[in-house]
Every structure is written in C-alpha cells, then in structure tokens.
Write an enzyme that holds these catalytic residues in place. Structure first.
Site, PDB file in Angstrom:
ATOM      1  N   ARG A  30       0.816  -1.214   0.000  1.00 37.46           N
ATOM      2  CA  ARG A  30       0.000   0.000   0.000  1.00 37.46           C
ATOM      3  C   ARG A  30       0.856   1.273   0.000  1.00 37.46           C
ATOM      4  O   ARG A  30       0.438   2.314   0.512  1.00 37.46           O
ATOM      5  CB  ARG A  30      -0.982   0.011   1.193  1.00 37.46           C
ATOM      6  CG  ARG A  30      -1.851  -1.236   1.306  1.00 37.46           C
ATOM      7  CD  ARG A  30      -2.738  -1.486   0.111  1.00 37.46           C
ATOM      8  NE  ARG A  30      -3.837  -0.552  -0.005  1.00 37.46           N
ATOM      9  CZ  ARG A  30      -5.043  -0.717   0.522  1.00 37.46           C
ATOM     10  NH1 ARG A  30      -5.328  -1.809   1.188  1.00 37.46           N
ATOM     11  NH2 ARG A  30      -5.977   0.165   0.353  1.00 37.46           N
ATOM     12  N   ARG A  34      -2.476   6.968   1.039  1.00 37.50           N
ATOM     13  CA  ARG A  34      -2.833   8.154   1.808  1.00 37.50           C
ATOM     14  C   ARG A  34      -1.788   8.686   2.782  1.00 37.50           C
ATOM     15  O   ARG A  34      -1.938   9.782   3.296  1.00 37.50           O
ATOM     16  CB  ARG A  34      -4.144   7.902   2.563  1.00 37.50           C
ATOM     17  CG  ARG A  34      -5.343   7.910   1.629  1.00 37.50           C
ATOM     18  CD  ARG A  34      -6.561   7.371   2.316  1.00 37.50           C
ATOM     19  NE  ARG A  34      -6.336   5.977   2.682  1.00 37.50           N
ATOM     20  CZ  ARG A  34      -7.165   5.255   3.415  1.00 37.50           C
ATOM     21  NH1 ARG A  34      -8.249   5.800   3.904  1.00 37.50           N
ATOM     22  NH2 ARG A  34      -6.902   3.992   3.671  1.00 37.50           N
ATOM     23  N   ARG A  43      -5.547  12.768  -5.146  1.00 37.41           N
ATOM     24  CA  ARG A  43      -6.846  12.168  -4.842  1.00 37.41           C
ATOM     25  C   ARG A  43      -7.934  13.241  -4.721  1.00 37.41           C
ATOM     26  O   ARG A  43      -9.065  13.027  -5.157  1.00 37.41           O
ATOM     27  CB  ARG A  43      -6.696  11.371  -3.544  1.00 37.41           C
ATOM     28  CG  ARG A  43      -7.939  10.752  -2.982  1.00 37.41           C
ATOM     29  CD  ARG A  43      -8.394   9.567  -3.801  1.00 37.41           C
ATOM     30  NE  ARG A  43      -9.530   8.955  -3.131  1.00 37.41           N
ATOM     31  CZ  ARG A  43     -10.741   9.485  -3.087  1.00 37.41           C
ATOM     32  NH1 ARG A  43     -10.985  10.636  -3.664  1.00 37.41           N
ATOM     33  NH2 ARG A  43     -11.717   8.852  -2.451  1.00 37.41           N
ATOM     34  N   ASP A  80      -6.982  -1.611  -7.612  1.00 44.56           N
ATOM     35  CA  ASP A  80      -7.524  -2.206  -6.395  1.00 44.56           C
ATOM     36  C   ASP A  80      -7.965  -3.631  -6.685  1.00 44.56           C
ATOM     37  O   ASP A  80      -8.265  -3.973  -7.832  1.00 44.56           O
ATOM     38  CB  ASP A  80      -8.709  -1.385  -5.871  1.00 44.56           C
ATOM     39  CG  ASP A  80      -9.022  -1.757  -4.425  1.00 44.56           C
ATOM     40  OD1 ASP A  80      -8.354  -1.242  -3.521  1.00 44.56           O
ATOM     41  OD2 ASP A  80      -9.917  -2.599  -4.217  1.00 44.56           O
ATOM     42  N   TYR A 154     -15.760 -10.101  -0.590  1.00 46.10           N
ATOM     43  CA  TYR A 154     -16.368  -8.791  -0.886  1.00 46.10           C
ATOM     44  C   TYR A 154     -17.575  -8.949  -1.797  1.00 46.10           C
ATOM     45  O   TYR A 154     -18.576  -8.253  -1.642  1.00 46.10           O
ATOM     46  CB  TYR A 154     -15.337  -7.863  -1.534  1.00 46.10           C
ATOM     47  CG  TYR A 154     -14.282  -7.369  -0.563  1.00 46.10           C
ATOM     48  CD1 TYR A 154     -14.515  -6.247   0.229  1.00 46.10           C
ATOM     49  CD2 TYR A 154     -13.064  -8.018  -0.426  1.00 46.10           C
ATOM     50  CE1 TYR A 154     -13.560  -5.792   1.120  1.00 46.10           C
ATOM     51  CE2 TYR A 154     -12.104  -7.572   0.468  1.00 46.10           C
ATOM     52  CZ  TYR A 154     -12.359  -6.457   1.241  1.00 46.10           C
ATOM     53  OH  TYR A 154     -11.417  -6.008   2.130  1.00 46.10           O
TER      54      TYR A 154
HETATM   55  O1  1CP Z   1       0.082   1.014  -3.047  1.00 45.27           O
HETATM   56  C1  1CP Z   1      -0.477  -0.031  -3.344  1.00 45.27           C
HETATM   57  O2  1CP Z   1      -0.399  -1.060  -2.674  1.00 45.27           O
HETATM   58  C2  1CP Z   1      -1.238  -0.074  -4.672  1.00 45.27           C
HETATM   59  C3  1CP Z   1      -2.630   0.085  -4.666  1.00 45.27           C
HETATM   60  C4  1CP Z   1      -3.597  -0.775  -3.863  1.00 45.27           C
HETATM   61  C5  1CP Z   1      -3.562  -2.157  -3.501  1.00 45.27           C
HETATM   62  C6  1CP Z   1      -2.452  -3.177  -3.704  1.00 45.27           C
HETATM   63  C7  1CP Z   1      -4.829  -0.270  -3.413  1.00 45.27           C
HETATM   64  C8  1CP Z   1      -5.278   1.136  -3.576  1.00 45.27           C
HETATM   65  N1  1CP Z   1      -5.549  -1.302  -2.853  1.00 45.27           N
HETATM   66  C9  1CP Z   1      -4.800  -2.467  -2.875  1.00 45.27           C
HETATM   67  C10 1CP Z   1      -5.163  -3.806  -2.414  1.00 45.27           C
HETATM   68  C11 1CP Z   1      -6.386  -4.016  -1.603  1.00 45.27           C
HETATM   69  N2  1CP Z   1      -7.592  -3.369  -1.684  1.00 45.27           N
HETATM   70  C12 1CP Z   1      -6.522  -5.042  -0.647  1.00 45.27           C
HETATM   71  C13 1CP Z   1      -5.463  -6.072  -0.344  1.00 45.27           C
HETATM   72  C14 1CP Z   1      -4.405  -5.559   0.552  1.00 45.27           C
HETATM   73  C15 1CP Z   1      -4.790  -5.259   1.971  1.00 45.27           C
HETATM   74  O3  1CP Z   1      -5.315  -6.154   2.640  1.00 45.27           O
HETATM   75  O4  1CP Z   1      -4.542  -4.115   2.392  1.00 45.27           O
HETATM   76  C16 1CP Z   1      -7.818  -4.951  -0.106  1.00 45.27           C
HETATM   77  C17 1CP Z   1      -8.437  -5.828   0.972  1.00 45.27           C
HETATM   78  C18 1CP Z   1      -8.490  -3.886  -0.770  1.00 45.27           C
HETATM   79  C19 1CP Z   1      -9.894  -3.447  -0.600  1.00 45.27           C
HETATM   80  C20 1CP Z   1      -9.962  -2.018  -0.248  1.00 45.27           C
HETATM   81  N3  1CP Z   1      -9.766  -0.992  -1.143  1.00 45.27           N
HETATM   82  C21 1CP Z   1     -10.147  -1.451   1.020  1.00 45.27           C
HETATM   83  C22 1CP Z   1     -10.368  -2.220   2.315  1.00 45.27           C
HETATM   84  C23 1CP Z   1     -11.809  -2.304   2.608  1.00 45.27           C
HETATM   85  C24 1CP Z   1     -12.240  -3.151   3.775  1.00 45.27           C
HETATM   86  O5  1CP Z   1     -12.901  -2.577   4.649  1.00 45.27           O
HETATM   87  O6  1CP Z   1     -12.008  -4.350   3.803  1.00 45.27           O
HETATM   88  C25 1CP Z   1     -10.112  -0.056   0.874  1.00 45.27           C
HETATM   89  C26 1CP Z   1     -10.320   0.996   1.920  1.00 45.27           C
HETATM   90  C27 1CP Z   1      -9.847   0.215  -0.507  1.00 45.27           C
HETATM   91  C28 1CP Z   1      -9.662   1.539  -1.160  1.00 45.27           C
HETATM   92  C29 1CP Z   1      -8.292   1.858  -1.601  1.00 45.27           C
HETATM   93  N4  1CP Z   1      -7.550   1.058  -2.447  1.00 45.27           N
HETATM   94  C30 1CP Z   1      -6.323   1.650  -2.681  1.00 45.27           C
HETATM   95  C31 1CP Z   1      -6.308   2.894  -1.961  1.00 45.27           C
HETATM   96  C32 1CP Z   1      -5.181   3.891  -1.979  1.00 45.27           C
HETATM   97  C33 1CP Z   1      -7.532   3.003  -1.275  1.00 45.27           C
HETATM   98  C34 1CP Z   1      -7.966   4.154  -0.385  1.00 45.27           C
HETATM   99  C35 1CP Z   1      -9.059   4.912  -1.001  1.00 45.27           C
HETATM  100  C36 1CP Z   1      -8.793   6.324  -1.410  1.00 45.27           C
HETATM  101  O7  1CP Z   1      -7.674   6.819  -1.506  1.00 45.27           O
HETATM  102  O8  1CP Z   1      -9.822   6.994  -1.618  1.00 45.27           O
END
Ligand code: 1CP
Length: 345
Positions: A30, A34, A43, A80, A154
C-alpha cells in the site's frame, strides 16, 4: 517471451529467482496511498477513488510517487483488488468513512444475472504501459490482484468485514453456488493478470488478505485449491512470471500453501516469527516481509530493533523487505526514511 529476465539488474527480481542479496530489496504494501501528501493532493482532484484508477495518467503518477520520493525497489500498480467484481458486473462505490460497497451482494443475488463488463479494466492496462515506459531497469514493476477467496468475500457480503462470516456461512451452506463465484473470479483474474503482464509488469502479487479466518478444510478448498488453479493457468500463458502469494493470517499453513499452490515466493504477515519461517520453510525459498505496520507508525528504537530482527532471521535466504500488511495512513514519512536508511546502511 523467452527465459531471459527482462531486467537483469533488478534486485527484487533476483530475489524472486532465488538469489539472496546482501541488502534485501524493499517496498511497502500500500505504498501508493494516503500517507503521502502528494497522493492526497492527487486524490482530492478526483471525484472518488475509481475515477483516479480509471484515469491512467493520474494512476501512473500515483504508482510512481513512492518511487520518486523513496526509491523503493518495486513500484506496485495503482489499482484495487475490487476492480474484478466491477469487471464481473457488480457496481462499486467507495463510500467515504465506510469503505467500498459492491451491489448487488451475491449472498442473495445470483452471479449469472450479472452482466460482465471486462472493458472496465482497460484503463488499468493503459496505466501499466505508461509506468513500464518510464521505470528504471533496476525497479521491479509489480502487478497484483486479490486471491479468489478474498475477492469472493467482498462479492458475497458487498463490503469488508472483520470475520467474513457471511461468506464463510455461504461457502458451507451452498458450496455449489460459491464454487461458481470462485470459478468466475479465477477466470476474470487470469485475464486481468495476463493483461497486466502483457502490458509490462515484471511480477505479480496475489493478496489474500482474509485467508486467516477459514477452518483447515475450508482453507484447503477455498484458499489453496483456487490459488493453485490460478497459478497453474497463469503459468500456462506466462511460464516465467514470478508470483508472490500473500495469504495473510495463514500461520503455519503457509507450508502447505507454498507446496500446493507453487507460488514463487511467500509474503509473511507480522504475526509470523521470522526465525520459525526461516527454519521451517523450504531452503532457498524466497520470502517477503514482515515488519509490523504499527512499529513503522511508532518509530524510535522499537522500529530499529524490529528491522534488525527481521534482517537477522532472513540473512541466509532470499528476502524482500516489506511490512506484514499495508502501511497505515498516519505513518510519518520520517519513519519510512529511517527504515530505508537502516536497511540500506
Ligand atoms: O500502493 C499499493 O499497494 C497499490 C494500490 C492498492 C492495492 C495493492 C490499493 C489502492 N488497494 C490495494 C489492495 C487491496 N484493496 C486489498 C489487499 C491488501 C490489503 O489487505 O490491504 C484490499 C483488501 C483492498 C480493498 C480495499 N480498497 C479497502 C479495504 C476495505 C475493507 O474494509 O475491507 C479499501 C479501503 C480500498 C480503497 C483503496 N484502495 C487503494 C487505496 C489507496 C484506497 C484508499 C481509497 C482512497 O484513496 O480513496
């Protein structure tokens, strides 16, 4: 593509090929996100997370931001795991303060009624081409997807949850319907990862963030078996692509996961004792991890000591330094610099 690695100088690819490096290559899960002020700024200019992913120029910039600031050894594609449900026809919304929402939820809606829209993934391939064209040959470009089980949690519940109870219950109650969901995810993920590889990523990671809540037989059936099928199908198309598996929370089951899925390397979460892993995992098998994201957030001596422990435990094996899970948004940038100085000396 032949056997020749595309980037013979990239330390992270050398580790994935089984060659231990004196100083391990490092990236952070990640890392595009943020905790970076430049990400928050990018963003803000967008109406939401999806418009950012769908704007390949902006997504390429988000991918490269952590490389420009910190010089990590890998860039990870900005996308994502939930774009797969989106491509399978669910609606996807990122609700502020609540996280992602997928509709309709498959706990009460038949998968076959969804209309597939794989074109929704095209901007991501364009992002890959843009990033691949600018990355240094020393920097590995990582593509990724979720693993079938985690993506299914999901799709079934429509949102994230602490224990995946809705999905685990459905998998017991209606294994036939649940298998169809898993199979559809495998097929779409295969196309998605192939598209990323053809557009220019050097290796891929499978995020199985919710692998840890399954009972042993269900772990075999819904984590190991679908991952093994995905890995084998991907290798039929791209025999040389390195694949990092990250079954978070799998604990000692990582041994069976490695043996049965045939991934190239294993991502370890922070609950795994690195000395145990070094002793019990196959000799020479590449590992990635596993600093606690909370110690990176906290910094100080605790951070230095945790880094030293991990470096020591994996000093005799191919190792990619990383966190045990994603970097937390509140993490101070100075702590990331401290980490890199400590690892790089
Ligand atoms: O930097 C990086 O790693 C690249 C981008 C990336 C990756 C690899 C994002 C961007 N998401 C992910 C993977 C991801 N997304 C996972 C697997 C890794 C982990 O467990 O952390 C999962 C479970 C998600 C699902 C997801 N997307 C969530 C979690 C939700 C939950 O409650 O279970 C969330 C909050 C997101 C949104 C998201 N994805 C990525 C970002 C930067 C964000 C934040 C949103 C934003 O900036 O508005």
């Amino acid at each position: 593509m032949g056997k020749q690695r595309k980037k013979p100088e990239a330390p992270l690819l050398k580790v994935l090929a089984g060659q231990k490096q004196t100083r391990p290559p490092v990236w952070l899960m990640r890392q595009a996100g943020r905790y970076l002020p430049e990400y928050r700024k990018l963003r803000e200019q967008k109406a939401g997370f999806l418009p950012l992913v769908e704007d390949s120029k902006a997504a390429a910039e988000a991918t490269l931001q952590p490389i420009h600031r910190f010089g990590f050894d890998a860039a990870i594609l900005f996308s994502d795991i939930l774009v797969i449900p989106y491509a399978l026809g669910q609606d996807l919304a990122f609700v502020k303060g609540e996280g992602p929402k997928l509709t309709p939820t498959l706990v009460d809606h038949n998968l076959r009624l969804l209309e597939k829209t794989p074109n929704r993934l095209n901007p991501v391939y364009e992002t890959v081409r843009k990033v691949a064209a600018t990355l240094s040959p020393k920097t590995t470009f990582l593509g990724f997807s979720g693993s079938p089980w985690t993506v299914a949690t999901y799709m079934v519940a429509g949102e994230g949850s602490r224990d995946q109870a809705v999905t685990r219950a459905m998998a017991y109650r209606d294994p036939q319907a649940f298998s169809e969901i898993i199979d559809a995810i495998i097929d779409q993920t295969l196309d998605y990862l192939s598209g990323q590889i053809e557009a220019g990523v050097d290796a891929v990671q499978l995020f199985d963030s919710w692998a840890g809540t399954l009972s042993p037989q269900q772990f075999e059936r819904w984590v190991i078996d679908p991952t093994a099928r995905l890995v084998s199908k991907l290798r039929e198309k791209h025999p040389d692509i390195p694949i990092i598996g990250f079954p978070k929370g799998a604990a000692s089951r990582i041994k069976a996961y490695i043996a049965d899925t045939k991934v190239t390397a294993i991502g370890l979460d922070e609950t795994i004792d690195p000395y145990w892993a070094d002793q019990y995992l196959p000799a020479g098998f590449p590992v990635q991890g596993n600093l606690d994201p909370l110690v990176l957030l906290s910094g100080g001596d605790a951070l230095d000591q945790s880094i030293t422990t991990i470096l020591d435990a994996f000093s005799e094996r191919p190792h990619i330094f990383n966190l045990g899970h994603g970097i937390l948004p509140q993490t101070p940038l100075t702590h990331v610099s401290q980490l890199l100085e400590k690892i790089r000396g």
